[in-house]
Design a protein around this motif. Structure first.
Motif, PDB file in Angstrom:
ATOM      1  N   ARG A  60     118.091 -12.540  44.570  1.00 46.69           N
ATOM      2  CA  ARG A  60     117.970 -12.049  43.081  1.00 46.69           C
ATOM      3  C   ARG A  60     119.196 -10.883  42.974  1.00 46.69           C
ATOM      4  O   ARG A  60     119.507 -10.571  41.542  1.00 46.69           O
ATOM      5  N   LEU A  93     117.378 -17.135  35.261  1.00 44.32           N
ATOM      6  CA  LEU A  93     118.434 -16.636  36.383  1.00 44.32           C
ATOM      7  C   LEU A  93     118.952 -17.543  37.126  1.00 44.32           C
ATOM      8  O   LEU A  93     120.132 -17.363  37.696  1.00 44.32           O
ATOM      9  N   ALA A 153     122.005 -12.454  41.050  1.00 40.90           N
ATOM     10  CA  ALA A 153     121.730 -12.884  39.751  1.00 40.90           C
ATOM     11  C   ALA A 153     121.872 -11.559  38.692  1.00 40.90           C
ATOM     12  O   ALA A 153     120.813 -11.249  38.163  1.00 40.90           O
TER      13      ALA A 153
END
Length: 210
Positions: A12, A48, A15
């Motif tokens: 994450r 994402l 992203a």
């Protein structure tokens, strides 16, 4: 030992909306790299992350037969490494507003690559790509690696990996003996080559296997 949640959190951080990063996940046949790549992409969600496999760059059965290499399908020289590197460059360079990039996929039910099997919108900030040879030092593989923000190596015990491989081969039509011979023959030669690239990974991933 890593958890999927920890790996998703690490992915994450790559992203970042408005930018594009490529995360590579590498491992030997049967290591679970495809399962992990899909899990990370699914947890992040389609806004994402998108998932693109290296296996779409398998040479076709007709080309392998012409080269006399069909019996070694899956070996490093039975892929279009330059094509894969070009795709990774296109994926890495994409920015919001650009056209989508279409990537090939490999269909195990027909044992052939299929062109334009997955669409990657330009505004998706993270592309997760997985395959056997992402860290290989020969051919065009280093050019592909150079465009990846990180590469993770999935490490599992050989007995677990071999059991998974044999089950996969049986599921796609091989006899028990054929599955065992393939997993411990051609697949094992490839696995040993891939294991030699482990030290070049940014992260070695060990997941629970039970």
């Amino acid at each position: 030992m890593s958890t999927t949640a920890e790996l998703v959190a690490r992915a994450r951080r790559l992203a970042v909306p408005g930018r594009r990063a490529v995360l590579g996940i590498v491992g030997a046949p049967g290591s679970g790299k495809s399962t992990l790549a899909l899990a990370v992409a699914e947890e992040l969600g389609p806004d994402l992350a998108a998932c693109v496999g290296m296996d779409g760059f398998h040479l076709s059965n007709a080309v392998l037969a012409a080269h006399g290499t069909q019996h070694r399908k899956g070996a490093i020289d039975t892929f279009d490494d330059a094509g894969y590197a070009a795709l990774v460059a296109r994926l890495a360079d994409a920015r919001p507003g650009d056209p989508p990039v279409y990537a090939p996929v490999f269909r195990r039910e027909i044992e052939e690559p299929v062109a334009a099997g997955v669409e990657v919108p330009a505004d998706v900030p993270l592309v997760v790509t997985e395959g056997n040879y992402l860290l290989a030092p020969s051919g065009a593989w280093p050019a592909a690696r150079a465009r990846m923000a990180e590469v993770w190596y999935v490490d599992v015990p050989d007995d677990v990996r071999l059991a998974r491989l044999e089950a996969r081969h049986r599921a796609f039509g091989k006899s028990t003996e054929e599955a065992r011979r393939w997993a411990r023959g051609s697949d094992q030669v490839n696995a040993e080559l891939i294991a030699g690239t482990r030290g070049a990974a940014d992260l070695v991933v060990r997941l629970p296997t039970a």
